[in-house]
Design a protein around this motif. Structure first.
Motif, PDB file in Angstrom:
ATOM      1  N   GLU A 159      -5.561   7.581  -3.405  1.00 34.87           N
ATOM      2  CA  GLU A 159      -4.676   6.425  -3.240  1.00 34.87           C
ATOM      3  C   GLU A 159      -4.305   6.237  -1.773  1.00 34.87           C
ATOM      4  OE1 GLU A 159      -2.878   3.016  -4.310  1.00 34.87           O
ATOM      5  OE2 GLU A 159      -3.973   4.297  -5.710  1.00 34.87           O
ATOM      6  N   GLN A 160      -4.097   7.344  -1.073  1.00 35.50           N
ATOM      7  CA  GLN A 160      -3.783   7.274   0.363  1.00 35.50           C
ATOM      8  C   GLN A 160      -4.960   6.683   1.133  1.00 35.50           C
ATOM      9  OE1 GLN A 160      -0.722   8.201   1.845  1.00 35.50           O
ATOM     10  NE2 GLN A 160      -1.626   7.074   3.525  1.00 35.50           N
ATOM     11  N   ASP A 204       2.399   1.720  -3.429  1.00 32.81           N
ATOM     12  CA  ASP A 204       1.428   2.251  -4.388  1.00 32.81           C
ATOM     13  C   ASP A 204       1.228   3.753  -4.195  1.00 32.81           C
ATOM     14  OD1 ASP A 204       1.126  -0.266  -5.460  1.00 32.81           O
ATOM     15  OD2 ASP A 204      -0.788  -0.684  -4.459  1.00 32.81           O
ATOM     16  N   VAL A 205       1.150   4.177  -2.948  1.00 32.27           N
ATOM     17  CA  VAL A 205       0.977   5.604  -2.659  1.00 32.27           C
ATOM     18  C   VAL A 205       2.191   6.381  -3.151  1.00 32.27           C
ATOM     19  CG1 VAL A 205       0.829   7.317  -0.817  1.00 32.27           C
ATOM     20  CG2 VAL A 205      -0.604   5.289  -0.739  1.00 32.27           C
ATOM     21  N   ALA A 208       0.833  -1.201   0.000  1.00 33.92           N
ATOM     22  CA  ALA A 208       0.000   0.000   0.000  1.00 33.92           C
ATOM     23  C   ALA A 208       0.868   1.252   0.000  1.00 33.92           C
ATOM     24  CB  ALA A 208      -0.929   0.001   1.213  1.00 33.92           C
ATOM     25  N   ASP A 209       1.909   1.249   0.816  1.00 37.34           N
ATOM     26  CA  ASP A 209       2.816   2.402   0.864  1.00 37.34           C
ATOM     27  C   ASP A 209       3.533   2.591  -0.475  1.00 37.34           C
ATOM     28  OD1 ASP A 209       2.117   3.002   3.453  1.00 37.34           O
ATOM     29  OD2 ASP A 209       3.804   1.896   4.342  1.00 37.34           O
ATOM     30  N   ALA A 264      -5.041   3.027   0.519  1.00 39.11           N
ATOM     31  CA  ALA A 264      -3.960   2.386   1.274  1.00 39.11           C
ATOM     32  C   ALA A 264      -4.348   2.242   2.739  1.00 39.11           C
ATOM     33  CB  ALA A 264      -2.670   3.186   1.133  1.00 39.11           C
ATOM     34  N   LYS A 303      -4.732  -1.209   4.773  1.00 32.69           N
ATOM     35  CA  LYS A 303      -3.991  -1.436   6.017  1.00 32.69           C
ATOM     36  C   LYS A 303      -4.944  -1.796   7.150  1.00 32.69           C
ATOM     37  CE  LYS A 303      -0.063   1.622   5.115  1.00 32.69           C
ATOM     38  NZ  LYS A 303       0.641   2.824   5.595  1.00 32.69           N
TER      39      LYS A 303
END
Length: 164
Positions: A131-132, A61-62, A58-59, A135, A139
């Motif tokens: 996106e954040q 991707d961000v 996820a991080d 993510a 998470k």
């Protein structure tokens, strides 16, 4: 002021009461319980590894989206700066008679270029925020799944202890 003070004191006591951990339950040890505990520990560690991997993905991707957004923003601002230079150049080249007209046109062109750059900024910021949010959602889901595995593992150990 007294109400505020009372609220703060009450919240301190509530926090202290909430923060106290219950006494650990002692589980009698036997080979079956130890085996179940080992299984539970393995399940929990696998779940934690999965969660860490999800967090890292996820991080990543961000970061990828943020990097792409910064590049697009830089490109838009460079284009706006080029439009500013072009407009100012036209004003400088204009005859004395047409100077005012050229300045007015230049101001319009500059405003238009700035607006386009601002639109790109807003659009890219929105993409990064989206996106954040995704993510954070991923998470949270991963953390919830890990908590579920931990709870089930603890229940399995208790069940094994109850059998023996």
């Amino acid at each position: 002021m007294n109400k505020l003070l009372a609220t703060l004191i009450a919240s301190v006591f509530a926090t202290a009461a909430y923060a106290q951990t219950p006494a650990p339950t002692t589980v009698p040890t036997s080979p079956a319980i130890s085996k179940e505990q080992a299984k539970a520990d393995e399940k929990v560690s696998k779940a934690e590894v999965k969660e860490a991997k999800k967090d890292a993905d996820a991080d990543k991707d961000v970061a990828k989206v943020a990097d792409k957004a910064e590049k697009k923003k830089a490109k838009a601002h460079a284009k706006a700066a080029k439009a500013h230079d072009k407009a100012n150049e036209k004003v400088a080249k204009a005859d004395a008679d047409d100077k005012m007209k050229a300045e007015a046109k230049a101001e319009k062109d500059i405003a238009s270029a700035d607006t386009k750059a601002a639109k790109v900024d807003a659009k890219q910021d929105a993409k990064v925020a989206k996106e954040q949010a995704e993510a954070n959602r991923d998470k949270s889901i991963a953390a919830a799944k890990t908590s579920e595995v931990k709870a089930k593992a603890a229940a399995d150990v208790k069940e094994a202890a109850a059998k023996h």
